[in-house]
Design a protein around this motif. Structure first.
Motif, mmCIF file in Angstrom:
data_model
loop_
_atom_site.group_PDB
_atom_site.id
_atom_site.type_symbol
_atom_site.label_atom_id
_atom_site.label_comp_id
_atom_site.label_asym_id
_atom_site.label_seq_id
_atom_site.Cartn_x
_atom_site.Cartn_y
_atom_site.Cartn_z
ATOM 1 N N MET A 21 0.931 -1.273 -0.003
ATOM 2 C CA MET A 21 -0.073 0.046 0.027
ATOM 3 C C MET A 21 0.674 1.257 0.152
ATOM 4 O O MET A 21 0.306 2.380 -0.245
ATOM 5 C CB MET A 21 -0.824 0.087 1.133
ATOM 6 N N SER A 22 2.188 1.123 0.234
ATOM 7 C CA SER A 22 2.953 2.360 0.340
ATOM 8 C C SER A 22 4.281 1.973 -0.508
ATOM 9 O O SER A 22 4.513 0.540 -0.695
ATOM 10 C CB SER A 22 3.394 2.216 1.606
ATOM 11 N N ARG A 23 4.854 3.046 -0.775
ATOM 12 C CA ARG A 23 6.326 2.850 -1.618
ATOM 13 C C ARG A 23 7.292 2.241 -0.692
ATOM 14 O O ARG A 23 8.084 1.814 -1.151
ATOM 15 C CB ARG A 23 6.661 4.273 -2.373
ATOM 16 N N LEU A 24 7.134 2.329 0.637
ATOM 17 C CA LEU A 24 8.122 1.945 1.494
ATOM 18 C C LEU A 24 8.013 0.510 1.832
ATOM 19 O O LEU A 24 8.763 -0.193 2.460
ATOM 20 C CB LEU A 24 8.071 2.868 2.792
ATOM 21 N N ALA A 25 6.931 -0.077 1.591
ATOM 22 C CA ALA A 25 6.526 -1.431 1.785
ATOM 23 C C ALA A 25 7.379 -2.428 1.003
ATOM 24 O O ALA A 25 7.782 -1.796 -0.088
ATOM 25 C CB ALA A 25 5.160 -1.718 1.451
ATOM 26 N N PRO A 26 7.774 -3.597 1.386
ATOM 27 C CA PRO A 26 8.806 -4.454 0.575
ATOM 28 C C PRO A 26 7.804 -4.967 -0.498
ATOM 29 O O PRO A 26 6.763 -5.094 -0.375
ATOM 30 C CB PRO A 26 9.043 -5.611 1.467
ATOM 31 N N ALA A 27 8.724 -5.195 -1.501
ATOM 32 C CA ALA A 27 8.390 -5.407 -3.018
ATOM 33 C C ALA A 27 8.222 -6.887 -2.874
ATOM 34 O O ALA A 27 9.211 -7.584 -2.494
ATOM 35 C CB ALA A 27 8.932 -4.843 -4.013
ATOM 36 N N PHE A 28 7.115 -7.564 -3.262
ATOM 37 C CA PHE A 28 7.168 -8.929 -3.399
ATOM 38 C C PHE A 28 7.194 -9.267 -4.950
ATOM 39 O O PHE A 28 6.500 -8.787 -5.761
ATOM 40 C CB PHE A 28 5.838 -9.524 -2.852
ATOM 41 N N GLN A 29 8.214 -9.832 -5.368
ATOM 42 C CA GLN A 29 8.478 -10.310 -6.774
ATOM 43 C C GLN A 29 7.917 -11.568 -6.983
ATOM 44 O O GLN A 29 8.054 -12.663 -6.202
ATOM 45 C CB GLN A 29 9.855 -10.213 -7.321
ATOM 46 N N ALA A 30 7.275 -11.995 -8.045
ATOM 47 C CA ALA A 30 6.436 -13.235 -8.516
ATOM 48 C C ALA A 30 7.638 -14.354 -8.558
ATOM 49 O O ALA A 30 7.474 -15.543 -7.981
ATOM 50 C CB ALA A 30 5.505 -13.024 -9.578
ATOM 51 N N PRO A 31 8.933 -14.133 -9.133
ATOM 52 C CA PRO A 31 9.752 -15.277 -9.232
ATOM 53 C C PRO A 31 10.260 -15.586 -7.786
ATOM 54 O O PRO A 31 10.416 -16.690 -7.277
ATOM 55 C CB PRO A 31 10.860 -14.626 -9.897
ATOM 56 N N GLU A 32 10.425 -14.623 -7.009
ATOM 57 C CA GLU A 32 10.906 -14.945 -5.567
ATOM 58 C C GLU A 32 9.798 -15.686 -4.776
ATOM 59 O O GLU A 32 10.171 -16.737 -4.276
ATOM 60 C CB GLU A 32 11.361 -13.960 -4.918
ATOM 61 N N LEU A 33 8.537 -15.604 -4.883
ATOM 62 C CA LEU A 33 7.443 -16.431 -4.403
ATOM 63 C C LEU A 33 7.490 -17.725 -4.981
ATOM 64 O O LEU A 33 7.534 -18.699 -4.117
ATOM 65 C CB LEU A 33 6.138 -15.539 -4.436
ATOM 66 N N ALA A 34 7.705 -18.099 -6.159
ATOM 67 C CA ALA A 34 7.709 -19.016 -6.681
ATOM 68 C C ALA A 34 8.848 -20.037 -6.224
ATOM 69 O O ALA A 34 8.670 -21.097 -6.164
ATOM 70 C CB ALA A 34 7.467 -18.838 -8.222
ATOM 71 N N GLU A 35 10.034 -19.405 -6.069
ATOM 72 C CA GLU A 35 11.247 -19.942 -5.820
ATOM 73 C C GLU A 35 11.037 -20.742 -4.182
ATOM 74 O O GLU A 35 11.447 -21.446 -4.031
ATOM 75 C CB GLU A 35 12.411 -19.176 -5.649
ATOM 76 N N GLU A 36 10.470 -19.494 -3.483
ATOM 77 C CA GLU A 36 10.310 -19.885 -2.081
ATOM 78 C C GLU A 36 9.396 -21.221 -1.945
ATOM 79 O O GLU A 36 9.290 -22.027 -1.167
ATOM 80 C CB GLU A 36 9.503 -18.881 -1.210
ATOM 81 N N ILE A 37 8.408 -21.018 -2.744
ATOM 82 C CA ILE A 37 7.415 -22.307 -2.799
ATOM 83 C C ILE A 37 7.881 -23.659 -3.135
ATOM 84 O O ILE A 37 7.462 -24.466 -2.658
ATOM 85 C CB ILE A 37 5.838 -21.763 -3.595
ATOM 86 N N ALA A 38 8.717 -23.442 -4.308
ATOM 87 C CA ALA A 38 9.426 -24.681 -4.768
ATOM 88 C C ALA A 38 10.491 -25.082 -3.656
ATOM 89 O O ALA A 38 10.335 -26.337 -3.590
ATOM 90 C CB ALA A 38 10.217 -24.139 -5.970
ATOM 91 N N ARG A 39 11.046 -24.132 -2.932
ATOM 92 C CA ARG A 39 11.963 -24.752 -1.893
ATOM 93 C C ARG A 39 11.090 -25.433 -0.739
ATOM 94 O O ARG A 39 11.564 -26.618 -0.312
ATOM 95 C CB ARG A 39 12.770 -23.719 -1.234
ATOM 96 N N ALA A 40 9.978 -24.935 -0.577
ATOM 97 C CA ALA A 40 9.105 -25.617 0.549
ATOM 98 C C ALA A 40 8.593 -26.919 -0.060
ATOM 99 O O ALA A 40 8.610 -27.883 0.788
ATOM 100 C CB ALA A 40 7.910 -24.670 0.860
ATOM 101 N N GLU A 41 8.337 -27.026 -1.123
ATOM 102 C CA GLU A 41 7.499 -28.255 -1.828
ATOM 103 C C GLU A 41 8.733 -29.199 -1.904
ATOM 104 O O GLU A 41 8.662 -30.338 -1.696
ATOM 105 C CB GLU A 41 7.088 -28.112 -3.256
ATOM 106 N N SER A 42 10.104 -28.709 -2.139
ATOM 107 C CA SER A 42 11.137 -29.773 -2.283
ATOM 108 C C SER A 42 11.397 -30.359 -0.941
ATOM 109 O O SER A 42 11.809 -31.606 -0.813
ATOM 110 C CB SER A 42 12.431 -29.064 -2.968
ATOM 111 N N MET A 43 11.239 -29.536 0.296
ATOM 112 C CA MET A 43 11.608 -30.007 1.467
ATOM 113 C C MET A 43 10.668 -30.940 1.936
ATOM 114 O O MET A 43 10.878 -31.988 2.552
ATOM 115 C CB MET A 43 11.804 -28.806 2.548
ATOM 116 N N LEU A 44 9.104 -30.572 1.677
ATOM 117 C CA LEU A 44 8.372 -31.390 1.999
ATOM 118 C C LEU A 44 8.413 -32.940 1.361
ATOM 119 O O LEU A 44 8.022 -33.867 1.960
ATOM 120 C CB LEU A 44 6.932 -30.712 1.360
ATOM 121 N N SER A 45 8.595 -32.892 0.214
ATOM 122 C CA SER A 45 8.798 -34.057 -0.443
ATOM 123 C C SER A 45 10.133 -35.024 -0.030
ATOM 124 O O SER A 45 9.883 -36.081 0.151
ATOM 125 C CB SER A 45 9.214 -33.790 -1.929
#
Length: 167
Positions: A21-45
């Motif tokens: 909501m603000s320019r000071l808020a951390p930006a979330f990049q779709a590729p970073e979120l995808a990598e984090e989800i992939a790591r979590a899936e890999s660890m779960l597996s």
């Protein structure tokens, strides 16, 4: 900004917004979120695979134990069905012989009693136990430490009786 676009805007507190909501808020990049989800899936597996391997190993061990029990039961059944011309008494040792035709019989006489020349092939000596199981003569001297192991486990678990506790 059109009225349709205003309907898409978050109207609650900024910290509950699904987007910055603000320019000071951390930006979330779709590729970073995808990598984090992939790591979590890999660890779960990996965790799931490790747990399943443990279960598979346990299944194999249980299958091996079941085969061992069945083999022992077949051996004891063969001993139980061997010919015997006398009453079997638990606690006594009997000597198994095989005739040329393959049939087996028990005798009270050991090969030594026959002066080393028994009438048929000697197959082994066995003690008849109280539960009518058979113990091979070569295992008669083996000590049974099961009771001692149970007492150690009870002691470790704090369940040993007062008379069994070490001081």
């Amino acid at each position: 900004m059109s009225d349709d676009d205003k309907a898409l805007l978050h109207r609650g507190d900024a910290r509950s917004s699904p987007y910055p909501m603000s320019r000071l808020a951390p930006a979330f990049q779709a590729p970073e979120l995808a990598e984090e989800i992939a790591r979590a899936e890999s660890m779960l597996s990996a965790r799931t695979s490790a747990k399943l391997r443990v279960i598979a190993d346990q299944i194999k061990a249980l299958q091996a134990e079941a085969h061992k029990v069945l083999d022992e039961a077949r051996d004891e059944q063969a001993l139980t069905h061997a010919e015997c011309a006398f009453k079997r008494i638990p606690g006594k040792v009997y000597h198994l012989y095989r005739k040329a035709n393959g049939s087996a019989y028990f005798s009270m006489l050991s090969p030594a009693d026959w002066n080393g020349r028994p009438p048929d092939a000697f197959a082994g000596s066995y003690r008849l136990e109280a539960d009518y199981s058979w113990t091979p003569a070569e295992r008669l001297s083996d000590t049974d430490d099961t009771g001692q192991l149970v007492q150690q486990l009870l002691h470790i678990g704090g369940l040993a009786g007062d008379g069994d506790r070490e001081t």
